[in-house]
Design a protein around this motif. Structure first.
Motif, short mmCIF file in Angstrom:
data_model
loop_
_atom_site.label_atom_id
_atom_site.label_comp_id
_atom_site.label_asym_id
_atom_site.label_seq_id
_atom_site.Cartn_x
_atom_site.Cartn_y
_atom_site.Cartn_z
N SER A 1 0.85 -1.19 0.00
CA SER A 1 0.00 0.00 0.00
C SER A 1 0.89 1.24 0.00
O SER A 1 2.02 1.20 0.51
N ARG A 2 0.39 2.31 -0.57
CA ARG A 2 1.14 3.56 -0.59
C ARG A 2 0.94 4.30 0.73
O ARG A 2 -0.15 4.32 1.28
N SER A 3 1.99 4.92 1.20
CA SER A 3 1.92 5.71 2.44
C SER A 3 2.03 7.20 2.11
O SER A 3 2.79 7.58 1.20
N TYR A 4 1.29 7.98 2.85
CA TYR A 4 1.33 9.43 2.66
C TYR A 4 1.47 10.11 4.02
O TYR A 4 1.05 9.58 5.04
N ARG A 5 2.08 11.26 3.97
CA ARG A 5 2.15 12.08 5.19
C ARG A 5 1.62 13.47 4.86
O ARG A 5 1.77 13.97 3.74
N THR A 6 1.01 14.07 5.83
CA THR A 6 0.37 15.37 5.63
C THR A 6 1.31 16.48 6.08
O THR A 6 1.84 16.44 7.22
N ILE A 7 1.51 17.44 5.21
CA ILE A 7 2.34 18.61 5.52
C ILE A 7 1.44 19.84 5.55
O ILE A 7 0.68 20.10 4.63
N THR A 8 1.56 20.59 6.62
CA THR A 8 0.76 21.81 6.78
C THR A 8 1.69 23.02 6.72
O THR A 8 2.68 23.09 7.46
N THR A 9 1.37 23.94 5.85
CA THR A 9 2.16 25.18 5.71
C THR A 9 1.27 26.39 5.95
O THR A 9 0.05 26.33 5.74
N GLY B 1 -1.72 34.30 6.56
CA GLY B 1 -2.03 33.71 7.85
C GLY B 1 -2.84 32.42 7.79
O GLY B 1 -2.99 31.73 8.80
N THR B 2 -3.35 32.06 6.64
CA THR B 2 -4.13 30.83 6.51
C THR B 2 -3.20 29.62 6.40
O THR B 2 -2.04 29.75 5.98
N GLU B 3 -3.72 28.46 6.78
CA GLU B 3 -2.93 27.23 6.74
C GLU B 3 -3.35 26.37 5.56
O GLU B 3 -4.53 26.28 5.22
N LYS B 4 -2.39 25.70 4.97
CA LYS B 4 -2.64 24.84 3.82
C LYS B 4 -2.06 23.46 4.09
O LYS B 4 -0.90 23.32 4.45
N SER B 5 -2.90 22.41 3.91
CA SER B 5 -2.47 21.04 4.15
C SER B 5 -2.34 20.30 2.83
O SER B 5 -3.15 20.47 1.91
N GLU B 6 -1.31 19.46 2.75
CA GLU B 6 -1.06 18.71 1.52
C GLU B 6 -0.53 17.33 1.86
O GLU B 6 0.31 17.17 2.75
N ASP B 7 -1.06 16.28 1.17
CA ASP B 7 -0.59 14.91 1.38
C ASP B 7 0.57 14.63 0.43
O ASP B 7 0.45 14.74 -0.79
N ILE B 8 1.69 14.20 1.02
CA ILE B 8 2.90 13.94 0.26
C ILE B 8 3.19 12.44 0.29
O ILE B 8 3.10 11.79 1.34
N PHE B 9 3.54 11.87 -0.87
CA PHE B 9 3.90 10.45 -0.94
C PHE B 9 5.09 10.16 -0.04
O PHE B 9 6.11 10.86 -0.09
N ASP B 10 4.96 9.11 0.77
CA ASP B 10 6.00 8.82 1.76
C ASP B 10 6.54 7.40 1.63
O ASP B 10 7.14 6.87 2.57
N GLY B 11 6.29 6.73 0.51
CA GLY B 11 6.86 5.41 0.30
C GLY B 11 5.81 4.30 0.28
O GLY B 11 4.60 4.56 0.14
#
Length: 223
Positions: free
Chosen positions: A100-108, A113-123
């Motif tokens: 299965s693919r793994s993802y991690r969420t990165i919040t910037t 001042g607003t926050e943005k979340s993005e799922d990044i491929f993690d292996g």
């Protein structure tokens, strides 16, 4: 004719008529209720003679091939662990490897001042299971039960092992079901017979009551 005799005759006739009406009503009521519904109870103690138990372990890597190599090594460690606990080849089996693919969420945080979340491929994550089953084999069942609480020892080998709950079943369920139905039917019949006896006893008591009333008034009339 004596007035008292006339009154006694009238009263006696009224009692007789009332008794006949009540008797007829009771009879008609029972004609409508000539069916008795009962529920039987059947029980039987038995010991499970089948057990099924499994556990899973996984390995993660950025590359799928690397994840497979790691889980293949972990498989050998798991195999050696169970051999060390007294299991023999053929007493447990391994399932296939699932990926299965793994993802991690990165919040910037943006400039406004607003926050943005993005799922990044993690292996990739490789997962494999090991399965134990025993049927009508008390020694193997006991061996499986004894090792369930010892799998945490695999952590010392670097294997993340997740055990599941053991499942117990009974191999001869059809025979057990038949015996329970037979016992339940016997119990239902006994309940129905007791119910019928109680109803007949109550009916006889009412009949004796009517006969006593009529006899008593007859004695009064002919005194």
């Amino acid at each position: 004719m004596n007035t008292n005799i006339i009154r006694s005759l009238i009263t006696g006739a009224a009692i007789v008529i009332t008794a006949l009406i009540l008797g007829s009503s009771f009879k008609n009521r029972n004609l409508k209720q000539d069916t008795i519904s009962v529920t039987g109870l059947g029980s039987k103690d038995f010991i499970s003679d089948e057990i099924s138990w499994s556990g899973s372990f996984d390995a993660s890597a950025f590359d799928a091939k690397e994840a497979y190599n790691i889980i293949s090594q972990d498989k050998e460690k798991v195999k050696a662990f169970f051999y060390g606990k007294g299991f023999k080849p053929g007493e447990f089996t391994f399932g296939g490897v699932n990926f299965s693919r793994s993802y991690r969420t990165i919040t910037t945080k943006e400039s406004d001042g607003t926050e943005k979340s993005e799922d990044i491929f993690d292996g990739y994550k490789a997962t494999q299971s090991v399965i134990f089953r025993a049927k009508k084999n008390p020694a193997l069942m006991k061996k499986i039960e004894s090792v369930i609480d010892k799998t945490a020892e695999l952590i010392n080998s670097g294997v993340q092992f997740e055990p599941s709950a053991a499942q117990y079943t009974y191999s001869d369920l059809s025979s057990l079901k038949h015996s329970l139905i037979e016992a339940g039917s016997k119990d239902a019949r006994q309940r129905a017979e007791k119910n019928c006896k109680k109803r007949r006893r109550r009916f006889r008591q009412i009949e004796r009551c009517f006969d006593g009333c009529i006899s008593d008034y007859r004695k009064r009339i002919y005194r």
